[in-house]
Design a protein around this motif. Structure first.
Motif, PDB file in Angstrom:
ATOM      1  N   UNK A 138       0.836  -1.203   0.000  1.00 31.10           N
ATOM      2  CA  UNK A 138       0.000   0.000   0.000  1.00 31.10           C
ATOM      3  C   UNK A 138       0.870   1.251   0.000  1.00 31.10           C
ATOM      4  N   UNK A 139       0.601   2.144  -0.956  1.00 30.83           N
ATOM      5  CA  UNK A 139       1.279   3.439  -0.969  1.00 30.83           C
ATOM      6  C   UNK A 139       0.372   4.474  -0.315  1.00 30.83           C
ATOM      7  N   UNK A 140       0.944   5.244   0.586  1.00 34.14           N
ATOM      8  CA  UNK A 140       0.190   6.256   1.314  1.00 34.14           C
ATOM      9  C   UNK A 140       0.392   7.630   0.681  1.00 34.14           C
ATOM     10  N   UNK A 141      -0.372   8.583   1.117  1.00 27.99           N
ATOM     11  CA  UNK A 141      -0.366   9.917   0.513  1.00 27.99           C
ATOM     12  C   UNK A 141       1.002  10.579   0.545  1.00 27.99           C
ATOM     13  N   UNK A 142       1.787  10.267   1.570  1.00 35.52           N
ATOM     14  CA  UNK A 142       3.115  10.882   1.678  1.00 35.52           C
ATOM     15  C   UNK A 142       4.182  10.130   0.892  1.00 35.52           C
TER      16      UNK A 142
ATOM     17  N   UNK B 162       4.998   6.991   1.370  1.00 32.78           N
ATOM     18  CA  UNK B 162       5.476   5.824   2.119  1.00 32.78           C
ATOM     19  C   UNK B 162       4.713   4.580   1.664  1.00 32.78           C
ATOM     20  N   UNK B 163       5.359   3.431   1.772  1.00 37.97           N
ATOM     21  CA  UNK B 163       4.762   2.156   1.359  1.00 37.97           C
ATOM     22  C   UNK B 163       4.822   1.170   2.516  1.00 37.97           C
ATOM     23  N   UNK B 164       3.710   0.510   2.778  1.00 32.87           N
ATOM     24  CA  UNK B 164       3.687  -0.553   3.779  1.00 32.87           C
ATOM     25  C   UNK B 164       3.524  -1.896   3.091  1.00 32.87           C
ATOM     26  N   UNK B 165       4.224  -2.886   3.591  1.00 25.19           N
ATOM     27  CA  UNK B 165       4.136  -4.250   3.068  1.00 25.19           C
ATOM     28  C   UNK B 165       2.972  -4.980   3.738  1.00 25.19           C
ATOM     29  N   UNK B 166       2.581  -6.138   3.225  1.00 25.43           N
ATOM     30  CA  UNK B 166       1.429  -6.846   3.797  1.00 25.43           C
ATOM     31  C   UNK B 166       1.643  -7.249   5.260  1.00 25.43           C
ATOM     32  N   UNK B 167       0.546  -7.520   5.919  1.00 21.04           N
ATOM     33  CA  UNK B 167       0.562  -7.926   7.320  1.00 21.04           C
ATOM     34  C   UNK B 167       1.473  -9.137   7.517  1.00 21.04           C
TER      35      UNK B 167
ATOM     36  N   UNK C 168       1.470 -10.404 -10.892  1.00 19.29           N
ATOM     37  CA  UNK C 168       1.834 -11.259  -9.763  1.00 19.29           C
ATOM     38  C   UNK C 168       2.790 -10.551  -8.822  1.00 19.29           C
ATOM     39  N   UNK C 169       3.468 -11.323  -7.978  1.00 20.33           N
ATOM     40  CA  UNK C 169       4.367 -10.841  -6.919  1.00 20.33           C
ATOM     41  C   UNK C 169       3.820  -9.561  -6.270  1.00 20.33           C
ATOM     42  N   UNK C 170       2.535  -9.605  -5.908  1.00 19.25           N
ATOM     43  CA  UNK C 170       1.876  -8.424  -5.356  1.00 19.25           C
ATOM     44  C   UNK C 170       2.499  -7.945  -4.050  1.00 19.25           C
ATOM     45  N   UNK C 171       3.082  -8.843  -3.290  1.00 19.09           N
ATOM     46  CA  UNK C 171       3.623  -8.464  -1.987  1.00 19.09           C
ATOM     47  C   UNK C 171       4.997  -7.831  -2.078  1.00 19.09           C
ATOM     48  N   UNK C 172       5.550  -7.734  -3.288  1.00 19.59           N
ATOM     49  CA  UNK C 172       6.785  -6.976  -3.442  1.00 19.59           C
ATOM     50  C   UNK C 172       6.441  -5.611  -4.018  1.00 19.59           C
TER      51      UNK C 172
END
Length: 596
Positions: A66-70, A72-77, A259-263
């Motif tokens: 997930x890319x955030x407004x600033x 930054x990117x968070x990886x999956x849980x 594919x490779x969505x988590x990267x």
């Protein structure tokens, strides 16, 4: 839900019986890796892959990054916790230089562990995989100050690394790069431009990301001769090693991928980001090729690893799923149907996958041991021989093994029938994840052209001559072994056909380069079949030696069946590759572009 069991036993068999691990005792670092240590490390790595990484594979695929407004990117849980365990366990730098905090263990061990990690979770394994490639490039071409600043934290896994080549207008043709580098008064450069398809470009797994970026210094020559390499940290590093302010590099978006969505594959924007020249000015490709070759070997391994996990799940399903009756009569009349493993075509698909997997794993191990020889051997001739072999094999491993890895994932999906098309089985994810391996780090058509256009003629054909010589020596040394002889027929035929193809290219490509382009993919796959045939011959020789010393386990007996299957059902494809290649470029180039 899919499952995975790391092939620790098969890996140890290759080391001990096929490649005679003891012969590498003279190489630095191998004394710290006796077989009992190797087995313990592989077992612990397998446990991490099976119990920590694999359970996150499907959930990571569903959630994605997930890319955030600033920016930054968070990886999956679960990824952040898994990465912490991975880094703190020392797995990132297991083969890293001890001078910078690495464990200094042989490269082959890192490769085997990487296979386990990729099979369990390819998207996760890419984060430390890219870091290792960036580490290798800095270790080879970075200044002492750059090594001191970046390598310890990268080898420990505290920081990660990337490679930034591709731009919207250029992929393979890096001479079209537009990213600019302007020299500053303090000796640094201001990097400005946009890169796309950057794996692991932005994420929350590490405190810093060290980007290696190709750019053109103002006034540099046009084309590839004017490209330089720069190290550009996401967060600036102070003189005392602590982190300072954020650099002018950001994630503009995350690519929406098959594919490779988590990267986190990112579009990276460089806005006068501060960077430092790595190596010589206008020699960036030379430095980046260290990382690219590391990456190509890693991608070849991805082909094998996905093929392995897909096979494991398809074989388990085939033994459980009941559907129809055996053609020769019901196997269990008390049940309404037989398991689909009784059907010859299901067995064909499973055997094709497994016959590839076991020989391909051997080829990857051979390449990894060659890498250790090239890096560590005190004998200059041995280093040269290993470097030649590795250079020749790299495009074959990347191109052939990723083509086969995708095809095998599709075959495994086919074994599941309609259930393979449904997400819950996990098979469609393997197909989607495997597809990128044929494209990135140099599309497979480029690998074939590299093999035919650069690797074959390099140094007067020294590497390919040595390859043919090694196979010839093996066949000659074992021609009197009556038990082994039936397993050598495929290798003998394949080697002969590969030599014919090599001679045809030598005679026909110079006058018409399109003949090389038209035949390059068939040549690469013919080479791959010959390589796999050579690996099967060596595997069978090792199995028969064990048999002579007191019997075989069921698993080793199965290798004889697989070798026979490979020779009878897969090696004959070599003849088709030779026939297509020898037909030349006429029909391929005849149709006008407007007629397509």
């Amino acid at each position: 839900m899919p499952s995975y069991k790391a092939p620790v036993g098969d890996t140890l068999f290759l080391l001990t019986d096929v490649f005679d691990y003891a012969r590498y005792d003279n190489l630095p670092g191998f004394s710290e890796a006796p077989l009992d240590v190797v087995e313990a490390v592989l077992s612990e790595g397998a446990k991490l892959a099976e119990e920590v990484l694999q359970p996150l594979n499907r959930s990571g695929d569903i959630e994605g990054c997930t890319r955030h407004a600033d920016g930054a990117v968070t990886t999956p849980k679960g990824f952040k916790e898994a990465y912490k365990a991975f880094a703190e366990g020392g797995w990132v730098g297991i083969a890293g230089d001890p001078a910078y905090g690495g464990q200094g263990l042989p490269h082959f061990l890192a490769l085997a562990l990487n296979e386990f990690a990729i099979s369990a979770n390819q998207a996760f394994a890419m984060y430390p995989g890219l870091t290792n490639g960036a580490t290798a490039a800095l270790h080879t071409h970075g200044s002492d100050a750059q090594k001191k600043t970046y390598l310890p934290k990268m080898i420990s896994g505290e920081w990660s690394g990337t490679m930034n080549l591709t731009e919207p207008q250029c992929g393979t043709d890096l001479g079209l790069i537009k990213t600019r580098a302007a020299l500053q008064g303090d000796g640094s450069y201001a990097i400005t431009g946009q890169k796309i398809f950057i794996s692991s470009g932005e994420h929350d797994l590490t405190d810093n990301i060290i980007h290696l970026v190709l750019a053109r210094i103002e006034g540099a020559p046009a084309g590839v001769k004017g490209i330089s390499l720069f190290v550009v940290p996401k967060v600036m590093v102070r003189d005392d090693g602590s982190l300072g302010e954020r650099n002018g590099v950001s994630c503009g978006s995350i690519e929406h991928k098959m594919g490779i969505h988590a990267n986190s594959t990112c579009v990276m924007n460089y806005d006068s980001a501060k960077g430092w020249l790595v190596g010589e000015e206008n020699r960036g490709l030379n430095a980046m090729f260290v990382m690219m070759n590391e990456a190509r070997m890693g991608v070849a391994l991805q082909g094998v690893a996905i093929s392995e996990v897909a096979y494991q799940n398809a074989a388990a399903y085939a033994k459980e799923r009941v559907q129809g009756r055996a053609l020769t009569g019901a196997r269990d009349a008390s049940k309404p149907a037989d398991p689909i493993i009784v059907h010859p075509d299901v067995r064909r698909m499973l055997l094709e996958i497994r016959a590839f997997n076991e020989a391909a794993r051997a080829a990857m191990m051979w390449a990894a041991l060659s890498s250790d020889e090239a890096r560590r051997s005190p004998d200059a001739a041995a280093r040269q021989s290993a470097e030649d072999r590795l250079g020749l094999l790299t495009p074959v491993l990347k191109g052939v093994f990723t083509d086969a890895g995708f095809a095998n994932a599709v075959k495994a999906q086919q074994v599941f029938g309609g259930h393979g098309y449904i997400a819950e089985s996990g098979m469609e994810q393997f197909v989607r994840d495997a597809r990128i391996n044929m494209i990135y780090e140099g599309a497979n058509g480029i690998q074939a052209l590299d093999l035919v256009g650069r690797k074959l003629p390099k140094d007067g054909g020294r590497a390919i001559t040595a390859f043919f010589g090694e196979i010839a020596a093996f066949l000659s040394a074992n021609k009197a072994d009556a038990e082994l002889a039936p397993y050598l027929t495929g290798l003998k035929a394949g080697s002969g056909q590969l030599q014919q193809a090599t001679m045809w290219l030598m005679q026909n490509a110079m006058g018409n380069p399109d003949n090389a382009g038209a035949g390059s993919t068939d040549y690469m796959h013919l080479f791959g079949l010959t390589l796999l045939g050579y690996m099967w011959a060596r595997i069978v020789k090792a199995v028969l030696a064990k048999k002579a010393n007191g019997g075989l386990s069921e698993e080793l007996e199965s290798k004889l069946v697989l070798a026979k299957f490979f020779n009878e059902r897969m090696m004959p494809e070599a003849g088709a590759h030779l026939a297509r290649l020898s037909s030349g470029a006429g029909s391929i180039m005849a149709m006008p572009a407007a007629a397509f």
